[in-house]
Design a protein around this motif. Structure first.
Motif, PDB file in Angstrom:
ATOM      1  N   GLN A 289       0.821  -1.211   0.000  1.00  9.37           N
ATOM      2  CA  GLN A 289       0.000   0.000   0.000  1.00  9.37           C
ATOM      3  C   GLN A 289       0.852   1.257   0.000  1.00  9.37           C
ATOM      4  O   GLN A 289       0.463   2.279  -0.582  1.00  9.37           O
ATOM      5  N   LEU A 290       2.019   1.195   0.630  1.00 11.71           N
ATOM      6  CA  LEU A 290       2.871   2.375   0.719  1.00 11.71           C
ATOM      7  C   LEU A 290       3.898   2.468  -0.409  1.00 11.71           C
ATOM      8  O   LEU A 290       4.199   3.570  -0.880  1.00 11.71           O
ATOM      9  N   ALA A 291       4.450   1.302  -0.820  1.00  8.69           N
ATOM     10  CA  ALA A 291       5.560   1.328  -1.782  1.00  8.69           C
ATOM     11  C   ALA A 291       5.232   0.653  -3.107  1.00  8.69           C
ATOM     12  O   ALA A 291       6.043   0.719  -4.037  1.00  8.69           O
ATOM     13  N   GLY A 292       4.101  -0.052  -3.194  1.00 11.57           N
ATOM     14  CA  GLY A 292       3.702  -0.642  -4.463  1.00 11.57           C
ATOM     15  C   GLY A 292       4.214  -2.033  -4.726  1.00 11.57           C
ATOM     16  O   GLY A 292       4.022  -2.554  -5.823  1.00 11.57           O
ATOM     17  N   PHE A 293       4.852  -2.689  -3.753  1.00  7.92           N
ATOM     18  CA  PHE A 293       5.317  -4.066  -3.961  1.00  7.92           C
ATOM     19  C   PHE A 293       5.202  -4.830  -2.642  1.00  7.92           C
ATOM     20  O   PHE A 293       5.065  -4.234  -1.569  1.00  7.92           O
ATOM     21  N   HIS A 294       5.253  -6.161  -2.744  1.00  4.15           N
ATOM     22  CA  HIS A 294       5.183  -6.993  -1.543  1.00  4.15           C
ATOM     23  C   HIS A 294       6.356  -7.961  -1.538  1.00  4.15           C
ATOM     24  O   HIS A 294       7.033  -8.152  -2.555  1.00  4.15           O
ATOM     25  N   LEU A 295       6.578  -8.589  -0.384  1.00  5.77           N
ATOM     26  CA  LEU A 295       7.696  -9.532  -0.215  1.00  5.77           C
ATOM     27  C   LEU A 295       7.207 -10.845   0.383  1.00  5.77           C
ATOM     28  O   LEU A 295       7.860 -11.438   1.238  1.00  5.77           O
ATOM     29  N   GLN A 296       6.056 -11.313  -0.080  1.00 11.05           N
ATOM     30  CA  GLN A 296       5.515 -12.546   0.469  1.00 11.05           C
ATOM     31  C   GLN A 296       6.438 -13.727   0.228  1.00 11.05           C
ATOM     32  O   GLN A 296       6.610 -14.579   1.101  1.00 11.05           O
ATOM     33  N   GLY A 297       7.048 -13.784  -0.954  1.00  8.60           N
ATOM     34  CA  GLY A 297       7.945 -14.902  -1.244  1.00  8.60           C
ATOM     35  C   GLY A 297       9.112 -14.972  -0.281  1.00  8.60           C
ATOM     36  O   GLY A 297       9.539 -16.070   0.120  1.00  8.60           O
ATOM     37  N   PHE A 298       9.648 -13.825   0.083  1.00  9.38           N
ATOM     38  CA  PHE A 298      10.751 -13.796   1.057  1.00  9.38           C
ATOM     39  C   PHE A 298      10.260 -14.176   2.447  1.00  9.38           C
ATOM     40  O   PHE A 298      10.904 -14.962   3.152  1.00  9.38           O
ATOM     41  N   LEU A 299       9.120 -13.623   2.877  1.00  5.65           N
ATOM     42  CA  LEU A 299       8.662 -13.840   4.240  1.00  5.65           C
ATOM     43  C   LEU A 299       8.356 -15.308   4.510  1.00  5.65           C
ATOM     44  O   LEU A 299       8.779 -15.858   5.530  1.00  5.65           O
ATOM     45  N   PHE A 300       7.643 -15.970   3.600  1.00  9.65           N
ATOM     46  CA  PHE A 300       7.283 -17.374   3.803  1.00  9.65           C
ATOM     47  C   PHE A 300       8.367 -18.285   3.239  1.00  9.65           C
ATOM     48  O   PHE A 300       8.121 -19.096   2.348  1.00  9.65           O
ATOM     49  N   SER A 301       9.559 -18.123   3.774  1.00  5.25           N
ATOM     50  CA  SER A 301      10.708 -18.918   3.371  1.00  5.25           C
ATOM     51  C   SER A 301      11.629 -19.064   4.571  1.00  5.25           C
ATOM     52  O   SER A 301      11.405 -18.468   5.636  1.00  5.25           O
ATOM     53  N   PHE A 302      12.670 -19.848   4.399  1.00  2.00           N
ATOM     54  CA  PHE A 302      13.634 -20.029   5.484  1.00  2.00           C
ATOM     55  C   PHE A 302      14.226 -18.693   5.913  1.00  2.00           C
ATOM     56  O   PHE A 302      14.308 -18.385   7.110  1.00  2.00           O
ATOM     57  N   TRP A 303      14.636 -17.866   4.942  1.00  2.00           N
ATOM     58  CA  TRP A 303      15.264 -16.602   5.298  1.00  2.00           C
ATOM     59  C   TRP A 303      14.258 -15.619   5.885  1.00  2.00           C
ATOM     60  O   TRP A 303      14.621 -14.742   6.677  1.00  2.00           O
ATOM     61  N   GLY A 304      12.987 -15.746   5.535  1.00  2.54           N
ATOM     62  CA  GLY A 304      11.975 -14.924   6.182  1.00  2.54           C
ATOM     63  C   GLY A 304      11.829 -15.273   7.648  1.00  2.54           C
ATOM     64  O   GLY A 304      11.704 -14.385   8.510  1.00  2.54           O
ATOM     65  N   ILE A 305      11.847 -16.568   7.970  1.00  2.00           N
ATOM     66  CA  ILE A 305      11.783 -17.001   9.365  1.00  2.00           C
ATOM     67  C   ILE A 305      13.013 -16.509  10.125  1.00  2.00           C
ATOM     68  O   ILE A 305      12.912 -16.014  11.259  1.00  2.00           O
ATOM     69  N   VAL A 306      14.191 -16.626   9.503  1.00  2.00           N
ATOM     70  CA  VAL A 306      15.420 -16.139  10.136  1.00  2.00           C
ATOM     71  C   VAL A 306      15.323 -14.636  10.394  1.00  2.00           C
ATOM     72  O   VAL A 306      15.710 -14.143  11.471  1.00  2.00           O
ATOM     73  N   PHE A 307      14.831 -13.900   9.424  1.00  2.00           N
ATOM     74  CA  PHE A 307      14.695 -12.448   9.549  1.00  2.00           C
ATOM     75  C   PHE A 307      13.840 -12.076  10.763  1.00  2.00           C
ATOM     76  O   PHE A 307      14.247 -11.261  11.605  1.00  2.00           O
ATOM     77  N   VAL A 308      12.665 -12.683  10.891  1.00  2.00           N
ATOM     78  CA  VAL A 308      11.762 -12.336  11.988  1.00  2.00           C
ATOM     79  C   VAL A 308      12.331 -12.784  13.324  1.00  2.00           C
ATOM     80  O   VAL A 308      12.298 -12.034  14.317  1.00  2.00           O
ATOM     81  N   MET A 309      12.895 -13.984  13.402  1.00  2.00           N
ATOM     82  CA  MET A 309      13.401 -14.484  14.675  1.00  2.00           C
ATOM     83  C   MET A 309      14.652 -13.735  15.106  1.00  2.00           C
ATOM     84  O   MET A 309      14.913 -13.575  16.308  1.00  2.00           O
ATOM     85  N   THR A 310      15.449 -13.260  14.150  1.00  2.00           N
ATOM     86  CA  THR A 310      16.615 -12.455  14.508  1.00  2.00           C
ATOM     87  C   THR A 310      16.184 -11.139  15.145  1.00  2.00           C
ATOM     88  O   THR A 310      16.753 -10.702  16.154  1.00  2.00           O
TER      89      THR A 310
END
Length: 555
Positions: free
Chosen positions: A130-151
């Motif tokens: 809504q703010l920038a015109g793109f999403h990162l769902q593929g990154f979030l629902f992945s191993f590195w997305g889990i690492v990102f949030v838990m870090t």
């Protein structure tokens, strides 16, 4: 000595409580893992659950995922939080108190809430799009997305450990080394880093243990990508039909072994690679100015705070105040409707909030009392087996919440028990007490070590019994430290997720199960309104207690 005038009662109460709260659930996990039919009184087919789990093709994948996830989060946390902690300890930052508060906020946000806030931000039509015109769902629902949030949720553990350790060691010794002709970089590498290494390693190992024990983030983000870890496997075996308690017990033992391995490594590091200064009590020294490094350091702090604190809080608040999620970030879509749904009289949300507050207060009171008693027995008596009691107080640090829940199910769901707390609120209270007991024990133990034996001995010479000296003299002296630990216990107990999901009685909701259910049913805005209320209550209580302790502590 322990038998004089009430002392034996203190010891007996501490020992029996530790056995009931900690040793009992873990013992039943071991028995169920070894003897699958122990509930019916049979010792047939010993070790068959363990052998079946070890031979299951899925175990290798879940175990490897758990270890790799833990090590990766530790590595990323080290790269991000250790430099920030070192800078905070050695240098004078503009508004450094504010930076500390902002870095502490992620600890006040439950990990599963942080994961859900990132889903709302990065999913299609989420706040980022809504703010920038793109999403990162593929990154979030992945191993590195889990690492990102838990870090991001584990950053405060490393940041504060490193900054306080380096700050206590660094400035004074660097100044001495500079006088002797060493460069700042040499002083840091040869003096500060070796002295700080045990504390840094301990904080990173704690992050590893917290990562492999965390349920909410892998459950929320890993399901879509098929990323299974041991915690989610255990929860599935306990909650999905057909229920597999022996298999859950065997997996729990494996997870406990991984956690214990991390803590054993930590203890070995602290025992074999510790350094001491011999210059007496450290004197405070002025922190150095950032100088030409300020343009690089301050944006780094700002970026981490933006990701760890501002973005999750903004997503939580935006969702909580939105009338409908589909309405998006529009002023016309804002309102207090969701808070009304949570807090109106007779609402399920208000009942869940009341349940969690009562359980949090009860857990804080019980663990505060038990932790003080246990620390007293371990440090102030000559009871044989004190080291075993000390180990029991440390063991919950290595027991994931899902393991405690499984142990309590096995211990208190036996058909031959005439009375059981299972399927009552008391089972949740037992679970929370087991998980959170180490905090009051460690805080009270540190306070007892600062109080000389002469205070208690003087009271004994004056005719006071052991219980009287404990109640009238020692308890008031350690009260500020124990109250701080009780605040941590309350904050964590009032939002605990995995044990609540597995143990909550039918028809009873807590804050965490209410929020989880709202997200599961699609009522995201109401769930985030409850999250906002919970975070606000925890923060206000922390500020109130900090003010109380500061005013009651003599200058």
């Amino acid at each position: 000595m322990t038998r004089q005038r009430g002392g034996g009662g203190l010891v007996l109460l501490a020992v029996l409580s530790l056995l009931a709260v900690v040793a009992l659930p873990l013992s039943f996990i071991a028995l169920q893992a070894v003897f699958p039919a122990i509930a019916s009184g049979s010792l047939a087919a010993p070790f068959s659950p363990v052998l079946a789990i070890l031979g299951a093709p899925a175990l290798a994948g879940s175990m490897l995922n758990t270890i790799v996830l833990g090590l990766t989060v530790v590595g990323v946390s080290a790269v991000v939080a250790v430099p920030l902690g070192v800078v905070r300890g050695l240098f004078r930052l503009p508004l450094q108190g504010l930076w500390d508060v902002l870095m502490l906020v992620p600890f006040m946000i439950p990990p599963y809430i942080a994961a859900l806030s990132w889903i709302l931000t990065l999913q299609p039509r989420g706040y980022l799009q809504q703010l920038a015109g793109f999403h990162l769902q593929g990154f979030l629902f992945s191993f590195w997305g889990i690492v990102f949030v838990m870090t991001l949720t584990g950053l405060p553990v490393v940041y504060f450990a490193v900054s306080r350790t380096v700050g206590a060691i660094g400035g004074r010794l660097i100044e001495a080394a500079r006088v002797a002709g060493a460069s700042p970089w040499t002083s840091f590498l040869r003096i500060v880093l070796p002295l700080s290494a045990p504390g840094i390693a301990a904080s990173l190992l704690l992050v590893f243990a917290l990562t492999i024990e965390e349920y909410g983030t892998p459950a929320a983000l890993g399901a879509k990508s098929g990323f299974e870890v041991l915690v989610t496997e255990i929860e599935t075996r306990v909650s999905d039909w057909p229920i597999d308690l022996p298999g859950a017990a065997a997996l729990s033992l494996i997870l406990v072994c991984l956690s214990l391995a991390a803590f054993l490594v930590q203890f070995r590091l602290l025992a074999r690679h510790s350094f001491e200064t011999v210059a007496g009590r450290p004197a405070p020294s002025a922190q150095a100015s950032l100088g030409r490094w300020a343009p690089a350091v301050l944006p780094a702090f700002a970026l981490v705070v933006l990701l760890a604190t501002v973005a999750p809080l903004a997503a939580i608040l935006a969702t909580a105040f939105s009338r409908t999620l589909s309405g998006g970030l529009s002023p016309a879509n804002l309102g207090l409707d969701n808070f009304g749904a949570v807090l109106r009289s007779g609402a399920a949300g208000l009942t869940a909030l009341g349940n969690s507050l009562l359980l949090g207060v009860g857990t804080a009171a019980i663990t505060g009392l038990l932790g003080t008693l246990a620390a007293y027995v371990i440090l102030r008596t000559r009871l044989r087996g004190r080291s075993l009691l000390d180990a029991l107080t440390v063991l919950p640090n290595a027991l994931p919440g899902v393991v405690v829940a499984v142990g309590l199910i096995l211990a208190w769901n036996q058909p031959w028990l005439p009375v059981t707390p299972y399927n009552t609120p008391l089972i949740l209270l037992l679970a929370y007490c087991c998980i959170l007991l180490p905090y009051p024990v460690r805080y009270a133990g540190a306070a007892f070590r600062q109080i000389g034996d002469s205070v208690e001995m003087a009271a004994r010479i004056a005719g006071a019994g052991r219980f009287t000296a404990f109640r009238r003299i020692l308890v008031p002296l350690v009260a500020p430290s124990v109250l701080s630990a009780m605040l941590i216990v309350f904050s964590v107990a009032s939002r605990e997720l995995v044990a609540s999901l597995l143990l909550a009685p039918a028809g009873m909701a807590t804050v965490s199960t209410y929020i989880w259910k709202q997200f599961d049913q699609g009522s995201v805005t109401v769930g985030m309104a409850m999250s906002t209320v919970t975070i606000a209550i925890s923060t206000l209580m922390a500020l109130a207690l900090a003010t109380l302790i500061r005013r009651s502590t003599p200058p």
